[in-house]
Design a protein around this motif. Structure first.
Motif, PDB file in Angstrom:
ATOM      1  N   PRO A 280       0.798  -1.234   0.000  1.00 17.19           N
ATOM      2  CA  PRO A 280       0.000   0.000   0.000  1.00 17.19           C
ATOM      3  C   PRO A 280       0.828   1.281   0.000  1.00 17.19           C
ATOM      4  O   PRO A 280       0.271   2.380   0.053  1.00 17.19           O
ATOM      5  CB  PRO A 280      -0.818  -0.124   1.292  1.00 17.19           C
TER       6      PRO A 280
ATOM      7  N   THR B  65      -0.076   3.869  -2.723  1.00 17.78           N
ATOM      8  CA  THR B  65      -1.353   4.537  -2.448  1.00 17.78           C
ATOM      9  C   THR B  65      -1.181   5.599  -1.375  1.00 17.78           C
ATOM     10  O   THR B  65      -1.660   6.735  -1.510  1.00 17.78           O
ATOM     11  CB  THR B  65      -2.401   3.511  -1.996  1.00 17.78           C
TER      12      THR B  65
ATOM     13  N   GLN C 270      -0.896   8.171  -8.376  1.00 22.73           N
ATOM     14  CA  GLN C 270      -2.130   7.708  -9.014  1.00 22.73           C
ATOM     15  C   GLN C 270      -2.065   6.196  -9.148  1.00 22.73           C
ATOM     16  O   GLN C 270      -1.146   5.648  -9.763  1.00 22.73           O
ATOM     17  CB  GLN C 270      -2.301   8.346 -10.394  1.00 22.73           C
ATOM     18  N   VAL C 271      -3.039   5.526  -8.556  1.00 20.59           N
ATOM     19  CA  VAL C 271      -3.044   4.066  -8.530  1.00 20.59           C
ATOM     20  C   VAL C 271      -4.422   3.547  -8.905  1.00 20.59           C
ATOM     21  O   VAL C 271      -5.413   4.286  -8.916  1.00 20.59           O
ATOM     22  CB  VAL C 271      -2.648   3.523  -7.133  1.00 20.59           C
ATOM     23  N   THR C 272      -4.484   2.261  -9.198  1.00 19.20           N
ATOM     24  CA  THR C 272      -5.754   1.594  -9.441  1.00 19.20           C
ATOM     25  C   THR C 272      -6.404   1.266  -8.094  1.00 19.20           C
ATOM     26  O   THR C 272      -5.820   1.487  -7.033  1.00 19.20           O
ATOM     27  CB  THR C 272      -5.531   0.293 -10.228  1.00 19.20           C
ATOM     28  N   ASP C 273      -7.607   0.700  -8.146  1.00 16.72           N
ATOM     29  CA  ASP C 273      -8.299   0.345  -6.906  1.00 16.72           C
ATOM     30  C   ASP C 273      -7.508  -0.663  -6.079  1.00 16.72           C
ATOM     31  O   ASP C 273      -7.635  -0.699  -4.850  1.00 16.72           O
ATOM     32  CB  ASP C 273      -9.686  -0.222  -7.220  1.00 16.72           C
ATOM     33  N   ASP C 274      -6.703  -1.491  -6.741  1.00 21.32           N
ATOM     34  CA  ASP C 274      -5.921  -2.483  -5.997  1.00 21.32           C
ATOM     35  C   ASP C 274      -4.508  -1.993  -5.671  1.00 21.32           C
ATOM     36  O   ASP C 274      -3.672  -2.767  -5.193  1.00 21.32           O
ATOM     37  CB  ASP C 274      -5.860  -3.816  -6.754  1.00 21.32           C
ATOM     38  N   GLY C 275      -4.223  -0.719  -5.935  1.00 21.23           N
ATOM     39  CA  GLY C 275      -2.969  -0.141  -5.484  1.00 21.23           C
ATOM     40  C   GLY C 275      -1.819  -0.135  -6.456  1.00 21.23           C
ATOM     41  O   GLY C 275      -0.725   0.322  -6.123  1.00 21.23           O
ATOM     42  N   ARG C 276      -2.030  -0.616  -7.683  1.00 23.18           N
ATOM     43  CA  ARG C 276      -0.944  -0.596  -8.665  1.00 23.18           C
ATOM     44  C   ARG C 276      -0.801   0.785  -9.291  1.00 23.18           C
ATOM     45  O   ARG C 276      -1.787   1.488  -9.518  1.00 23.18           O
ATOM     46  CB  ARG C 276      -1.185  -1.658  -9.745  1.00 23.18           C
ATOM     47  N   ILE C 277       0.435   1.168  -9.584  1.00 22.76           N
ATOM     48  CA  ILE C 277       0.720   2.505 -10.084  1.00 22.76           C
ATOM     49  C   ILE C 277       0.307   2.619 -11.549  1.00 22.76           C
ATOM     50  O   ILE C 277       0.668   1.787 -12.385  1.00 22.76           O
ATOM     51  CB  ILE C 277       2.218   2.820  -9.928  1.00 22.76           C
TER      52      ILE C 277
END
Length: 399
Positions: A244, A247, A252-259
């Motif tokens: 995490p 995040t 800026q990340v996706t809902d699952d925390g990937r950049i």
């Protein structure tokens, strides 16, 4: 003052990028630091083998980076502050900060418990070397029992399949059960699925299909249909999650925390941050997100490296092919499946199974280790100086 490049993580992506940058960029202009929680390079592709009881090579990162002038910091990354351009690290009780001008975020992934009660407390996994050794110790204790013990592997993705078959082959005295949420090997072609079933039968693996585990206890797993599956060791292989830290940093990340990045692996929100490996969200050439995998780490790492060199030297950045050709699955040491996929990421009808597929998978693993352990092999010996920051001058190349 030298341009400070900090690489977070020394897995397949981070170690390759760091070593290659050291070869490509002049040490007179740049200072490269790699931060990794462990002093060794971990062959994550083979951690299921380590857990099963096999000896797996773990090269010292100090040896990997020998002669590159890379600074290795063995510590945990605890935070990133992209506004101040610093990384917070901790080595035991000692905390500190590292400043950067360019950051490569390649912290990888860890096991995802999906909020299932008891996974963190009672389940084993194979997403890190310490975790694999912990499972190995447990299997050793079970193998010493009269009548053996029972091992429950939850999740029939690639990691689950490889873990179940490796344990069953290496430790035939143990009873192994593989739990699948749907049909076993559903993403594979019909022929490959049949081959997988035959392998499970040959290794005496019990397969529980269309089964969802809703809780893990010390000696059993509780399923959605009300049944309880006894287990002396439950191995959780039901997916991966990213750290995490990105995040929390405000990237800026996706809902699952990937950049989230552009085509060159550059952060959309912070241009001096790049990402590679499992930590990055990027679309492949087929328009679909690249999956978390060693192959994706190779492609995204190479693209990030080229982009960093291009940005710092004022040269054009070439696009690396971003593809996912298929899956290479080991079924113990003497069997395997090579399943290619089409542009829609669907399994092609034909597949390769058996010893030849196992040899190909073993070759890929050896190649991945060698290229990571020799990150500068075959690259030009000329070092590129950085472009003048104030006017974007073209790169100068030192002879």
């Amino acid at each position: 003052m030298k341009h400070r490049i900090v690489v977070l993580g020394a897995g397949y992506a981070g170690a390759y990028v760091a070593g290659t940058l050291a070869r490509r960029l002049s040490p007179a202009d740049t200072e490269i630091t790699v931060v990794n929680a462990e002093p060794d390079f971990v062959q994550r592709l083979r951690l299921h083998q380590l857990a099963a009881g096999q000896e797996i090579e773990a090269p010292k990162l100090a040896d990997v980076f020998a002669g590159t002038a890379i600074r290795l910091r063995v510590a945990r990354v605890t935070a990133v502050d992209p506004e101040r351009q610093v990384v917070a690290v901790a080595d035991g009780d000692v905390a500190g900060e590292l400043g950067y001008d360019t950051l490569l975020y390649a912290l990888g992934s860890h096991v995802a418990d999906h909020g299932v009660p008891g996974v963190a407390e009672h389940a084993f996994h194979v997403t890190s070397r310490p975790a694999a050794l912990r499972l190995r110790e447990r299997l050793d204790s079970l193998s010493g029992r009269d009548g053996g013990g029972s091992v429950l592997v939850v999740g029939d993705g690639l990691t689950g399949i490889e873990t179940a078959t490796e344990i069953a082959e290496s430790r035939p005295g143990l009873s192994v059960t593989l739990v699948a949420r749907g049909e076993l090997g559903a993403p594979l072609s019909a022929g490959a699925r049949s081959h997988l079933r035959q392998a499970c039968d040959r290794l005496d693996i019990t397969v529980r299909e269309h089964t969802s585990v809703e809780a893990v206890e010390a000696t059993r797993a509780l399923c959605a249909d009300g049944t309880a599956l006894a287990a002396d060791a439950t191995v959780w292989t039901a997916g991966f999650a990213v750290n995490p830290i990105a995040t929390a940093a405000g990237l800026q990340v996706t809902d699952d925390g990937r950049i989230v990045v552009d085509r060159t692996m550059r952060s959309l929100s912070h241009p001096n941050v790049y990402a590679a490996g499992d930590s990055v969200y990027t679309l492949g050439d087929n328009g679909r997100p690249l999956p978390m995998s060693c192959a994706s780490a190779g492609f995204t790492g190479m693209q990030a490296m080229k982009a960093i060199v291009g940005s710092l030297t004022g040269s054009k950045t070439a696009n690396v092919k971003l593809s996912y050709p298929g899956n290479h699955i080991s079924l113990g040491r003497r069997d395997g499946i090579l399943q290619m996929v089409d542009q829609e990421a669907q399994a092609k009808p034909k597949y390769l199974g058996g010893r030849k597929a196992a040899r190909i998978k073993a070759g890929i693993v050896r190649m991945s280790l060698w290229t990571t352990s020799h990150p500068t092999f075959g690259l030009p010996k000329r070092k590129h100086h950085l472009a003048a920051a104030q006017n974007g001058a073209a790169a100068r190349v030192a002879a």
